[in-house]
Design a protein around this motif. Structure first.
Motif, PDB file in Angstrom:
ATOM      1  N   HIS A 181       0.864  -1.175   0.000  1.00  0.00           N
ATOM      2  CA  HIS A 181       0.000   0.000   0.000  1.00  0.00           C
ATOM      3  C   HIS A 181       0.901   1.226   0.000  1.00  0.00           C
ATOM      4  CE1 HIS A 181       0.359  -1.097   4.415  1.00  0.00           C
ATOM      5  NE2 HIS A 181       0.858   0.135   4.402  1.00  0.00           N
ATOM      6  N   LEU A 182       0.311   2.417  -0.053  1.00  0.00           N
ATOM      7  CA  LEU A 182       1.096   3.630  -0.233  1.00  0.00           C
ATOM      8  C   LEU A 182       1.376   4.327   1.089  1.00  0.00           C
ATOM      9  CD1 LEU A 182      -0.641   5.175  -3.387  1.00  0.00           C
ATOM     10  CD2 LEU A 182       1.406   3.723  -3.281  1.00  0.00           C
ATOM     11  N   ALA A 183       2.653   4.517   1.363  1.00  0.00           N
ATOM     12  CA  ALA A 183       3.090   5.323   2.494  1.00  0.00           C
ATOM     13  C   ALA A 183       3.730   6.598   1.945  1.00  0.00           C
ATOM     14  CB  ALA A 183       4.063   4.528   3.357  1.00  0.00           C
ATOM     15  N   GLY A 184       4.584   7.228   2.740  1.00  0.00           N
ATOM     16  CA  GLY A 184       5.183   8.483   2.305  1.00  0.00           C
ATOM     17  C   GLY A 184       4.198   9.637   2.410  1.00  0.00           C
ATOM     18  N   ALA A 185       4.571  10.767   1.839  1.00  0.00           N
ATOM     19  CA  ALA A 185       3.739  11.972   1.948  1.00  0.00           C
ATOM     20  C   ALA A 185       2.377  11.782   1.294  1.00  0.00           C
ATOM     21  CB  ALA A 185       4.470  13.160   1.331  1.00  0.00           C
ATOM     22  N   LEU A 186       2.328  11.071   0.173  1.00  0.00           N
ATOM     23  CA  LEU A 186       1.037  10.848  -0.485  1.00  0.00           C
ATOM     24  C   LEU A 186       0.134   9.988   0.387  1.00  0.00           C
ATOM     25  CD1 LEU A 186      -0.829  11.172  -2.909  1.00  0.00           C
ATOM     26  CD2 LEU A 186       0.255   9.156  -3.929  1.00  0.00           C
ATOM     27  N   GLY A 187       0.677   8.938   0.985  1.00  0.00           N
ATOM     28  CA  GLY A 187      -0.122   8.106   1.867  1.00  0.00           C
ATOM     29  C   GLY A 187      -0.681   8.889   3.044  1.00  0.00           C
ATOM     30  N   THR A 188       0.146   9.767   3.617  1.00  0.00           N
ATOM     31  CA  THR A 188      -0.307  10.610   4.725  1.00  0.00           C
ATOM     32  C   THR A 188      -1.415  11.543   4.278  1.00  0.00           C
ATOM     33  OG1 THR A 188       1.860  10.519   5.798  1.00  0.00           O
ATOM     34  CG2 THR A 188       0.409  12.345   6.408  1.00  0.00           C
ATOM     35  N   ALA A 189      -1.238  12.174   3.115  1.00  0.00           N
ATOM     36  CA  ALA A 189      -2.243  13.112   2.606  1.00  0.00           C
ATOM     37  C   ALA A 189      -3.566  12.402   2.340  1.00  0.00           C
ATOM     38  CB  ALA A 189      -1.725  13.777   1.331  1.00  0.00           C
ATOM     39  N   LEU A 190      -3.507  11.192   1.810  1.00  0.00           N
ATOM     40  CA  LEU A 190      -4.733  10.455   1.517  1.00  0.00           C
ATOM     41  C   LEU A 190      -5.503  10.102   2.783  1.00  0.00           C
ATOM     42  CD1 LEU A 190      -3.472   8.068  -1.306  1.00  0.00           C
ATOM     43  CD2 LEU A 190      -5.288   9.771  -1.527  1.00  0.00           C
ATOM     44  N   LEU A 191      -4.823   9.559   3.802  1.00  0.00           N
ATOM     45  CA  LEU A 191      -5.534   9.190   5.020  1.00  0.00           C
ATOM     46  C   LEU A 191      -6.065  10.430   5.738  1.00  0.00           C
ATOM     47  CD1 LEU A 191      -6.564   7.141   6.996  1.00  0.00           C
ATOM     48  CD2 LEU A 191      -4.339   7.119   8.118  1.00  0.00           C
ATOM     49  N   THR A 192      -5.279  11.485   5.768  1.00  0.00           N
ATOM     50  CA  THR A 192      -5.748  12.729   6.385  1.00  0.00           C
ATOM     51  C   THR A 192      -7.024  13.220   5.708  1.00  0.00           C
ATOM     52  OG1 THR A 192      -3.499  13.373   7.002  1.00  0.00           O
ATOM     53  CG2 THR A 192      -5.147  15.123   6.904  1.00  0.00           C
ATOM     54  N   ALA A 193      -7.039  13.204   4.383  1.00  0.00           N
ATOM     55  CA  ALA A 193      -8.215  13.672   3.642  1.00  0.00           C
ATOM     56  C   ALA A 193      -9.405  12.738   3.845  1.00  0.00           C
ATOM     57  CB  ALA A 193      -7.876  13.792   2.162  1.00  0.00           C
ATOM     58  N   LEU A 194      -9.168  11.442   3.867  1.00  0.00           N
ATOM     59  CA  LEU A 194     -10.261  10.486   4.078  1.00  0.00           C
ATOM     60  C   LEU A 194     -10.930  10.699   5.426  1.00  0.00           C
ATOM     61  CD1 LEU A 194      -8.574   7.254   2.668  1.00  0.00           C
ATOM     62  CD2 LEU A 194     -10.566   8.418   1.695  1.00  0.00           C
ATOM     63  N   LEU A 195     -10.136  11.002   6.455  1.00  0.00           N
ATOM     64  CA  LEU A 195     -10.700  11.277   7.777  1.00  0.00           C
ATOM     65  C   LEU A 195     -11.406  12.627   7.806  1.00  0.00           C
ATOM     66  CD1 LEU A 195      -7.706   9.953   9.906  1.00  0.00           C
ATOM     67  CD2 LEU A 195     -10.025   8.982   9.892  1.00  0.00           C
ATOM     68  N   GLU A 196     -10.808  13.635   7.195  1.00  0.00           N
ATOM     69  CA  GLU A 196     -11.413  14.962   7.190  1.00  0.00           C
ATOM     70  C   GLU A 196     -12.720  14.992   6.408  1.00  0.00           C
ATOM     71  OE1 GLU A 196      -8.387  17.543   5.701  1.00  0.00           O
ATOM     72  OE2 GLU A 196      -7.396  17.759   7.656  1.00  0.00           O
ATOM     73  N   GLU A 197     -12.776  14.245   5.321  1.00  0.00           N
ATOM     74  CA  GLU A 197     -13.991  14.201   4.500  1.00  0.00           C
ATOM     75  C   GLU A 197     -14.998  13.173   5.008  1.00  0.00           C
ATOM     76  OE1 GLU A 197     -14.679  16.282   1.987  1.00  0.00           O
ATOM     77  OE2 GLU A 197     -12.791  17.312   2.454  1.00  0.00           O
ATOM     78  N   ALA A 198     -14.638  12.491   6.094  1.00  0.00           N
ATOM     79  CA  ALA A 198     -15.521  11.519   6.753  1.00  0.00           C
ATOM     80  C   ALA A 198     -15.864  10.331   5.861  1.00  0.00           C
ATOM     81  CB  ALA A 198     -16.807  12.194   7.241  1.00  0.00           C
TER      82      ALA A 198
END
Length: 225
Positions: A181-198
């Motif tokens: 799966h994707l880690a790094g800055a893109l992985g962080t940005a994706l999970l952050t956005a998924l949580l923020e967008e609910a």
């Protein structure tokens, strides 16, 4: 003369069930109190301090004061990589409450892995972004770049740039499915956005994530579930 790494010292720090369970809990990327980590490890709070001290002495965990609380987190991303790599080889031995009830349980479907999305959902997102040319195919542990932000999934989540320093993309080996799966800055940005967008919510008391009704609808638009 350069001394060889003392991997035995690290192995001894990890090689105790309570400490291993604490490290697994800290893989969610958050900071936790000793009491919360004791609960995750299934031990008495009175014994948690000595275990955490051992993990800190080994350079695996750091502690910081937060008001009247003392919170613990993984010392650096390399610790998370080590734990994930060991999990690929390890037989199931989690505390009972963290065991998925079936092979398709919540922990295997979607979970936080030190700030990025893991589990089958994380793998499916990685596969989609590779197929559509956002990132390239990468071997486990290797790093890469984001080729483009012009992708419907990134647009839906508002991901237009990468946060912070470090590699843009890292291929993290997923212990539950033995692919990346994707880690790094893109992985962080994706999970952050998924949580923020609910689209996903954290399940209480562990790393597992719950896909919300909104998330199911939005993921379905991209052939994800």
């Amino acid at each position: 003369m350069v001394a060889e790494p003392d991997i035995a010292a690290v192995a001894q720090a990890i090689g105790e069930p309570a400490r291993a369970a604490m490290l697994l809990q800290l893989m969610d990327g958050d900071a936790h109190s000793a009491r919360a980590l004791a609960t995750a490890a299934g031990i008495a709070p009175s014994t948690a301090s000595s275990h955490l001290r051992r993990l800190c002495d080994a350079g695996l965990v750091i502690a910081a004061e937060a008001g009247r609380r003392r919170l613990h987190r993984l010392a650096k991303p390399e610790v998370a990589q080590l734990v994930e790599a060991l999990a690929v080889l390890a037989p199931p031995r989690l505390p009972p409450r963290m065991q998925p009830s079936t092979p398709a349980g919540p922990l295997l479907h979607a979970r936080a892995c030190y700030g990025h999305l893991a589990g089958q959902l994380g793998i499916d997102v990685a596969t989609l972004l590779r197929k559509d040319g956002v990132v390239e195919d990468m071997a486990p542990g290797s790093t890469g770049v984001v080729r483009t932000f012009d992708h419907p999934l990134l647009a839906a989540l508002g991901v237009t740039e990468l946060p912070g320093p470090g590699p843009a993309v890292r291929a993290c080996l997923d212990w539950s499915h033995e692919t990346v799966h994707l880690a790094g800055a893109l992985g962080t940005a994706l999970l952050t956005a998924l949580l923020e967008e609910a689209w996903v919510r954290r399940r209480p008391g562990g790393r597992a994530l719950r896909v919300t009704e909104i998330g199911r609808q939005r993921f379905a638009e991209f052939g994800l579930g």
